[in-house]
Design a protein around this motif. Structure first.
Motif, mmCIF file in Angstrom:
data_model
loop_
_atom_site.group_PDB
_atom_site.id
_atom_site.type_symbol
_atom_site.label_atom_id
_atom_site.label_comp_id
_atom_site.label_asym_id
_atom_site.label_seq_id
_atom_site.Cartn_x
_atom_site.Cartn_y
_atom_site.Cartn_z
ATOM 1 N N ILE A 29 -16.028 45.335 12.986
ATOM 2 C CA ILE A 29 -16.061 43.881 12.827
ATOM 3 C C ILE A 29 -17.300 43.440 12.042
ATOM 4 O O ILE A 29 -17.247 42.479 11.289
ATOM 5 C CB ILE A 29 -15.963 43.167 14.203
ATOM 6 C CG1 ILE A 29 -15.601 41.691 14.040
ATOM 7 C CG2 ILE A 29 -17.220 43.331 15.022
ATOM 8 C CD1 ILE A 29 -14.150 41.416 13.872
ATOM 9 N N ASP A 30 -18.408 44.169 12.184
ATOM 10 C CA ASP A 30 -19.625 43.757 11.468
ATOM 11 C C ASP A 30 -19.557 44.026 9.972
ATOM 12 O O ASP A 30 -20.430 43.601 9.220
ATOM 13 C CB ASP A 30 -20.882 44.354 12.096
ATOM 14 C CG ASP A 30 -20.871 45.855 12.191
ATOM 15 O OD1 ASP A 30 -19.962 46.514 11.644
ATOM 16 O OD2 ASP A 30 -21.792 46.398 12.837
ATOM 17 N N PHE A 37 -16.940 36.200 11.825
ATOM 18 C CA PHE A 37 -16.435 37.419 12.446
ATOM 19 C C PHE A 37 -17.504 38.505 12.533
ATOM 20 O O PHE A 37 -17.680 39.114 13.585
ATOM 21 C CB PHE A 37 -15.199 37.927 11.692
ATOM 22 C CG PHE A 37 -14.055 36.971 11.786
ATOM 23 C CD1 PHE A 37 -13.360 36.812 12.975
ATOM 24 C CD2 PHE A 37 -13.680 36.197 10.700
ATOM 25 C CE1 PHE A 37 -12.307 35.909 13.083
ATOM 26 C CE2 PHE A 37 -12.632 35.300 10.798
ATOM 27 C CZ PHE A 37 -11.947 35.149 11.982
ATOM 28 N N SER A 38 -18.232 38.737 11.446
ATOM 29 C CA SER A 38 -19.211 39.840 11.429
ATOM 30 C C SER A 38 -20.348 39.629 12.420
ATOM 31 O O SER A 38 -20.900 40.590 12.944
ATOM 32 C CB SER A 38 -19.765 40.061 10.022
ATOM 33 O OG SER A 38 -20.490 38.936 9.583
ATOM 34 N N GLN A 39 -20.689 38.380 12.700
ATOM 35 C CA GLN A 39 -21.731 38.090 13.684
ATOM 36 C C GLN A 39 -21.148 37.848 15.081
ATOM 37 O O GLN A 39 -21.843 37.384 15.975
ATOM 38 C CB GLN A 39 -22.560 36.891 13.218
ATOM 39 C CG GLN A 39 -23.339 37.193 11.954
ATOM 40 C CD GLN A 39 -24.089 35.968 11.424
ATOM 41 O OE1 GLN A 39 -24.302 34.990 12.139
ATOM 42 N NE2 GLN A 39 -24.487 36.033 10.168
ATOM 43 N N LYS A 40 -19.865 38.147 15.225
ATOM 44 C CA LYS A 40 -19.152 38.101 16.509
ATOM 45 C C LYS A 40 -19.204 36.722 17.168
ATOM 46 O O LYS A 40 -19.228 36.608 18.389
ATOM 47 C CB LYS A 40 -19.671 39.182 17.451
ATOM 48 C CG LYS A 40 -19.540 40.581 16.866
ATOM 49 C CD LYS A 40 -20.100 41.625 17.790
ATOM 50 C CE LYS A 40 -20.055 42.998 17.116
ATOM 51 N NZ LYS A 40 -20.687 44.028 17.920
ATOM 52 N N GLY A 43 -16.099 36.566 18.993
ATOM 53 C CA GLY A 43 -15.978 37.652 19.954
ATOM 54 C C GLY A 43 -16.030 38.994 19.244
ATOM 55 O O GLY A 43 -16.094 39.067 18.017
ATOM 56 N N ASP A 44 -16.022 40.060 20.030
ATOM 57 C CA ASP A 44 -16.085 41.415 19.479
ATOM 58 C C ASP A 44 -14.673 41.904 19.172
ATOM 59 O O ASP A 44 -13.694 41.386 19.682
ATOM 60 C CB ASP A 44 -16.764 42.357 20.474
ATOM 61 C CG ASP A 44 -17.367 43.589 19.824
ATOM 62 O OD1 ASP A 44 -17.176 43.789 18.592
ATOM 63 O OD2 ASP A 44 -18.019 44.371 20.531
ATOM 64 N N VAL A 135 -9.837 40.161 17.377
ATOM 65 C CA VAL A 135 -11.003 39.773 18.170
ATOM 66 C C VAL A 135 -10.614 39.440 19.611
ATOM 67 O O VAL A 135 -9.630 38.743 19.849
ATOM 68 C CB VAL A 135 -11.680 38.535 17.530
ATOM 69 C CG1 VAL A 135 -12.862 38.066 18.346
ATOM 70 C CG2 VAL A 135 -12.108 38.830 16.098
#
Length: 166
Positions: A29-30, A37-40, A43-44, A135
């Motif tokens: 995701i990162d 999305f990349s910084q959540k 969510g993860d 996510v």
């Protein structure tokens, strides 16, 4: 017996496997080129760079949301985990063009059931990317989260992560 009569719930840990909703290249995701999305912030999870436009259910559960633009769908799994499938990046601006929904809110789904189809060529032309995040939006219920190796995945059959829910 008394717990059943008086409605008390036992604390159960539930383990679930989340399968690939799309065929393509699995990525962390990162690595997604969108900070939401990349910084959540949502969510993860994981993401997939798809090779075709068929999107299937990654879990057994219930459809809790189909966005009116058909670029995303929310599913609640049997353990209560809520999963957002977001097809492409900045695809909301396409206003549903190139997307078809095959489910509606309240539908029960099984792993591999068709959810959406999309035109990847149109997404490449009109949106930022075809990369599609998967996510967990209610991560507070997650006890452990185990991601699979970054490989090519097949929709409905390849595992992408495993979760133990509190």
């Amino acid at each position: 017996m008394l717990k059943k009569l008086f409605g008390k719930k036992e604390d159960k840990v539930s383990e679930e496997i989340i399968y690939a909703p799309l065929s393509g290249r699995l990525m962390n995701i990162d690595e997604v080129p969108d900070p939401v999305f990349s910084q959540k912030m949502m969510g993860d999870g994981m993401a997939i760079e798809p090779t075709n436009g068929e999107i299937v259910s990654p879990v057994d559960g219930e459809i809790i949301q189909v966005f009116h633009t058909k670029h995303a769908v929310g599913i609640r799994s049997k353990s209560g985990m809520e999963i957002l499938l977001h097809i492409g990046l900045e695809t909301v601006s396409m206003n549903g063009e190139g997307f078809d929904a095959h489910v509606k809110e309240g539908d029960k789904v099984k792993v591999g059931d068709p959810l959406l189809t999309c035109n990847l060529d149109l997404i490449k032309e009109k949106a930022a990317s075809t990369i599609s995040p998967i996510v967990i939006t209610n991560g507070d219920i997650v006890q452990t989260f185990t991601k699979e190796a970054l490989v090519d995945v097949e929709k409905g059959t390849s595992r992408i992560f495993q979760v133990v829910v509190k």
